[in-house]
Motif scaffolding. Structure first.
Motif, PDB file in Angstrom:
ATOM      1  N   MET A  89      -4.940  -5.796   4.790  1.00 33.06           N
ATOM      2  CA  MET A  89      -5.690  -5.122   3.817  1.00 33.06           C
ATOM      3  C   MET A  89      -5.207  -3.880   3.243  1.00 33.06           C
ATOM      4  O   MET A  89      -5.220  -3.359   2.283  1.00 33.06           O
ATOM      5  N   SER A  92      -2.397  -4.390   1.282  1.00 30.51           N
ATOM      6  CA  SER A  92      -2.659  -4.908  -0.228  1.00 30.51           C
ATOM      7  C   SER A  92      -3.128  -3.539  -0.960  1.00 30.51           C
ATOM      8  O   SER A  92      -3.163  -3.732  -2.218  1.00 30.51           O
ATOM      9  N   VAL A  93      -3.507  -2.440  -0.442  1.00 34.19           N
ATOM     10  CA  VAL A  93      -4.241  -1.403  -1.190  1.00 34.19           C
ATOM     11  C   VAL A  93      -2.918  -0.806  -2.089  1.00 34.19           C
ATOM     12  O   VAL A  93      -3.191  -0.711  -3.194  1.00 34.19           O
ATOM     13  N   ALA A  96      -1.259  -4.170  -4.311  1.00 31.58           N
ATOM     14  CA  ALA A  96      -2.155  -4.338  -5.239  1.00 31.58           C
ATOM     15  C   ALA A  96      -2.135  -3.018  -6.439  1.00 31.58           C
ATOM     16  O   ALA A  96      -2.019  -3.503  -7.745  1.00 31.58           O
ATOM     17  N   ARG A 261      -4.502  -8.180  -8.169  1.00 34.80           N
ATOM     18  CA  ARG A 261      -5.001  -7.367  -7.218  1.00 34.80           C
ATOM     19  C   ARG A 261      -6.232  -8.013  -6.690  1.00 34.80           C
ATOM     20  O   ARG A 261      -6.468  -7.966  -5.578  1.00 34.80           O
ATOM     21  N   ARG A 262      -7.286  -8.456  -7.657  1.00 36.43           N
ATOM     22  CA  ARG A 262      -8.614  -9.146  -7.165  1.00 36.43           C
ATOM     23  C   ARG A 262      -8.144 -10.154  -6.187  1.00 36.43           C
ATOM     24  O   ARG A 262      -8.877 -10.417  -5.199  1.00 36.43           O
ATOM     25  N   PHE A 265      -7.033  -9.126  -2.594  1.00 38.15           N
ATOM     26  CA  PHE A 265      -7.934  -8.695  -1.590  1.00 38.15           C
ATOM     27  C   PHE A 265      -9.059  -9.769  -1.337  1.00 38.15           C
ATOM     28  O   PHE A 265      -9.296  -9.878  -0.197  1.00 38.15           O
ATOM     29  N   GLY A 269      -9.159 -11.034   2.782  1.00 39.88           N
ATOM     30  CA  GLY A 269     -10.509 -11.039   3.161  1.00 39.88           C
ATOM     31  C   GLY A 269     -10.810 -12.378   3.604  1.00 39.88           C
ATOM     32  O   GLY A 269     -11.467 -12.521   4.840  1.00 39.88           O
TER      33      GLY A 269
END
Length: 527
Positions: A89, A92-93, A96, A261-262, A265, A269
């Motif tokens: 995660m 990915s920040v 993304a 990007r959506r 995440f 998740g």
């Protein structure tokens, strides 16, 4: 050798591309619609299902989890998935955020090129092509073995593993030529049914736990100690592979700056929660105190044995079939990714121009699809010809083809993610956005360090990962494949910089160079 490309120099290159002087270094890439992927084909749902399919959830639950419990002795596997979910995660920040600025089917190598320079991008392109190809081809081995087992069990027919494997190559190749939205529908159906059945087992396991009851011992940090932790990290992070593929489809999404990007995440998740919950359900069904012993004895048969005792033989038979279809979905997902990497490389001159063209009817990257199919046939045949074991023996298809290629590919992807974390930092700092993006850059730095640690353990424990004995040459030959790919790519990039500066300057720009060319032509016409 180039180590970076500043925003100033990048702007200069792009300004030059708009001109007509024909000077060395000028970027001229627009050659028609067949050099561009079709936009607007994928939305959030289609893209999410496409990337989740690569992780083959049922294969992870039936294969990776029992191995991590039984061979590596890590009772805290559910907690391990949570920790890795946090690491990815964090990755990915920044990744993304980069996807909002760079829309390129080359994804990893395009990001690395924009952050660390075209030469580094060339190195990453070869690593990505080799890593994803290895992961895909390896799955043909276990799929062929499982299908041959189904024929033997249910129809009493002996079929060599490589026959269904080659049939799968043909089917995947055919689907790879079709529209990506149709591919997404196929993947969607397979992945939804697969995950639904695993969740049904999870609920059944919790409703009917083992002798130790609903224990949360698997989430105790003390359960992560032991010599097998490093190897377990390598095994478990491979279960997440797929989420990072979202930017590969950026050019084919309706709103790439939002959808990509959506999806990343959501994918990380979902994977973290799904894998942690399923690993916990396995430990609850057997009992944390017994899971290592039982998993070591039953191996991949653990899941199917537990489902049969709780949900019956019919459910278990369906699960066996979905085990195969889930692997097929993963094959198709990886095939699509490799084909798009090859397309991006052909479009930018890293591969022959023929690979940079799309199918006129479907808009799919035809050359890349054919390349991956040809590689798959060659590798499957190579392992088939060297297989001197009787039918039903898993040595060649599973212990060699699947295990060797899967771990080679996983190592490559881990190193690409670590390098991409550094590239994200360099990209925003060079653009003067280091202060405004400080939080994202810190997240990228932390994830990059964590991924490098995992890569270190992957190389260190490679003999364990591939089942080779201590001192086996395989422990360095197989990881060296990724190292050789990186060296070849970097050398190729350096040569292009000297001999074909216009191709070198184009690396990582992708469809953006098309738009610059078209805009420049429009301006000249208006003038």
């Amino acid at each position: 050798m180039s180590t970076g490309r500043s925003s100033t120099s990048e702007t200069g290159v792009r300004s030059e591309s708009a001109g007509t002087s024909g000077k060395a270094g000028e970027i001229r890439t627009y050659k028609g619609q067949d050099r561009a992927l079709r936009a607007g084909r994928l939305g959030t749902t289609g893209l999410l299902l496409s990337v989740l399919a690569a992780s083959a959830p049922l294969m992870v639950v039936a294969g990776v989890m029992p191995t991590t419990y039984g061979v590596m002795g890590i009772v805290g596997q559910p907690l391990l998935f949570v920790i890795l979910g946090v690491v990815l995660m964090l990755f990915s920040v920044g990744y993304a955020e980069m996807s909002r600025h760079v829309h390129n089917a080359g994804a990893f190598y395009a990001y690395i090129a924009r952050g660390l320079g075209p030469t580094a991008g060339a190195g990453a392109s070869v690593v990505a092509l080799v890593a994803y190809s290895a992961m895909q081809v390896g799955i043909y081995g276990i799929l062929g073995f499982e299908v041959s087992g189904i024929f033997a069990t249910y129809f009493d027919i002996t079929v060599a593993w490589w026959i269904p494997a080659l049939v799968a190559v043909v089917l995947v190749g055919a689907l790879g030529w079709l529209k990506i939205d149709l591919n997404a529908k196929v993947l969607g159906v397979l992945i939804v049914v697969e995950c639904a059945l695993v969740v049904i087992f999870d609920v059944a396991a919790i409703a009917e736990p083992g002798k130790e009851g609903l224990s949360l011992q698997a989430f105790n940090p003390d359960t992560l100690t032991g010599a097998g932790l490093g190897t377990a990290l390598c095994f478990c992070i491979a279960a997440f592979v797929g989420f990072e593929q979202a930017p590969v489809y950026a050019e084919e999404t309706s709103r790439p700056q939002i959808v990509v990007r959506r999806v990343m995440f959501l994918a990380v998740g979902y994977a973290a929660l799904f894998l942690a919950f399923s690993a916990w359900a396995l430990s609850v069904a057997v009992g944390p105190g017994e899971i290592v012993k039982v998993a070591g004895e039953q191996g991949p048969g653990l899941l199917f044995g537990l489902t049969e005792s709780r949900l019956g033989s019919t459910f278990t038979d369906v699960l066996h079939i979905l085990f195969v279809t889930g692997m097929f979905a993963a094959l198709l997902s990886f095939h699509n990714v490799v084909a798009r990497y090859a397309f991006a490389m052909g479009r930018e001159g890293l591969l022959p121009a023929a690979f940079g063209r799309t199918n006129k009817t479907s808009g799919a990257p035809a050359g890349g699809s054919l390349l991956q199919s040809a590689v798959s046939v060659a590798v499957v045949l190579a392992f088939a010809l060297t297989d001197d074991k009787p039918a039903g023996d898993p040595t060649a298809p599973v212990l060699h083809l699947f295990t060797w290629m899967g771990n080679v590919g996983a190592l490559g992807v881990i190193l690409l993610m670590a390098t991409a974390s550094l590239a994200v930092i360099a990209f925003f700092v060079r653009r003067g956005a280091g202060r405004t993006q400080a939080g994202r850059l810190v997240a990228s730095g932390l994830s990059g360090l964590a991924l490098l640690v995992i890569a270190f353990y992957t190389v260190k424990d490679f003999d364990v990962l591939v089942g080779a004995g201590p001192g086996s040459a395989l422990s360095w030959i197989l990881p060296a494949i990724i190292g050789a790919a990186a060296v070849v790519g970097l050398l190729y990039g350096a040569i292009l910089r000297s001999t074909k500066p216009e191709v070198h300057a184009r690396i990582g720009l992708g469809n953006e160079a098309f738009q610059l060319e078209k805009a420049a032509e429009s301006e000249r016409i208006q003038v």
